[in-house]
Design an enzyme around this catalytic site. Sequence first.
Site, short mmCIF file in Angstrom:
data_model
loop_
_atom_site.label_atom_id
_atom_site.label_comp_id
_atom_site.label_asym_id
_atom_site.label_seq_id
_atom_site.Cartn_x
_atom_site.Cartn_y
_atom_site.Cartn_z
N HIS A 291 -31.95 -13.08 4.97
CA HIS A 291 -32.85 -13.17 6.12
C HIS A 291 -33.72 -11.94 6.29
CE1 HIS A 291 -29.53 -11.10 8.42
NE2 HIS A 291 -30.57 -10.55 9.00
N ASP B 232 -26.07 -15.92 2.93
CA ASP B 232 -27.10 -14.97 3.34
C ASP B 232 -27.12 -13.74 2.44
OD1 ASP B 232 -29.05 -13.68 4.80
OD2 ASP B 232 -27.76 -13.20 6.50
N GLN C 132 -28.29 -5.01 15.77
CA GLN C 132 -29.65 -5.19 15.29
C GLN C 132 -30.07 -4.02 14.41
OE1 GLN C 132 -28.50 -7.68 17.59
NE2 GLN C 132 -29.19 -6.13 19.01
N GLY C 133 -30.71 -4.32 13.29
CA GLY C 133 -31.19 -3.28 12.41
C GLY C 133 -30.23 -2.94 11.29
N ASP C 134 -28.99 -3.44 11.38
CA ASP C 134 -27.99 -3.15 10.34
C ASP C 134 -27.92 -4.24 9.28
OD1 ASP C 134 -27.08 -0.76 11.46
OD2 ASP C 134 -25.75 -1.81 12.83
N SER C 135 -28.64 -5.35 9.48
CA SER C 135 -28.56 -6.47 8.55
C SER C 135 -28.70 -6.02 7.11
CB SER C 135 -29.66 -7.48 8.84
OG SER C 135 -29.35 -8.25 9.95
#
Length: 271
Positions: A83, A137, A231-234
């Site tokens: 993603h 993913d 958020q931001g660690d994906s």
Amino acid sequence: MRRRWNRSGRAGLVAAAAVLAAPLCGPAPAAADSVVVGGSPAGVDEHPWVVALGSRDRFGGERSGQFCGGVVVGERTVLTAAHCVDEEVLGTALSRVPDLRVISGRDDLRSTAKGRETAVREVWVNPEYDSVTNAGDIARLTLAEPLPASSVLPVARPGAAEEKAGSKAAVFGWGDTTGNGTYSSRLRSVGVTVLEDATCRRAYPGSSVGRYQADTMLCAGDPRGGRDACQGDSGGPLVSRGKLIGLVSWGSGCGRASSPGVYTRVSEVAP
């Protein structure tokens, strides 16, 4: 949000994409996913396989254009979340992001004095990736130039002890440290515990956030909450006993006791 892009569901992801477009016309902080909640500073010298994905064109230059994380598994190979390279996150087609870079050896994203930025030559996205359930993913980035062999992290084998319930692990990233948009410029990590598949299924039986599927996912956290990616660690690594077992993928909120983080089970889906 939490896919660490879809951490709060599809509606949150769409809203996040709109926010992420803001750096195109101003120096707003980049955030393609989550930053480690409840963690502490970590050094890239000790963890050289942790990398950031950056695009200054899409996310501004304040934090080297960081929008997701990744992990080095070969001298020219980096794994991240599928993603992360989706149009919904990038705000445009991947083919229109010519400055996509892998940032290695840099603790503090505000400075370019340390580390290097390597161009991405090719991107492979898992054809089995399902953006509705979040299954599969994973994406593979092939670099234009090799990184040092010492920066390569081995991947756990399917069914290995490292990914069993009860195993202690650590997640790394530059994402949101509070769940409220407080992004870190320095690498952080936090210790979590791999949880039983049954616990993960109860947490995510199927909704707009996603559905837990043990064949391509595992989940980890702290039963009391407070320790999580955000958020931001994906795309960042979940590591146990010196092996890569997961990539930050999705969840509901950040650090909630009843909503553990969900990770791509790398041993089952890595190309």
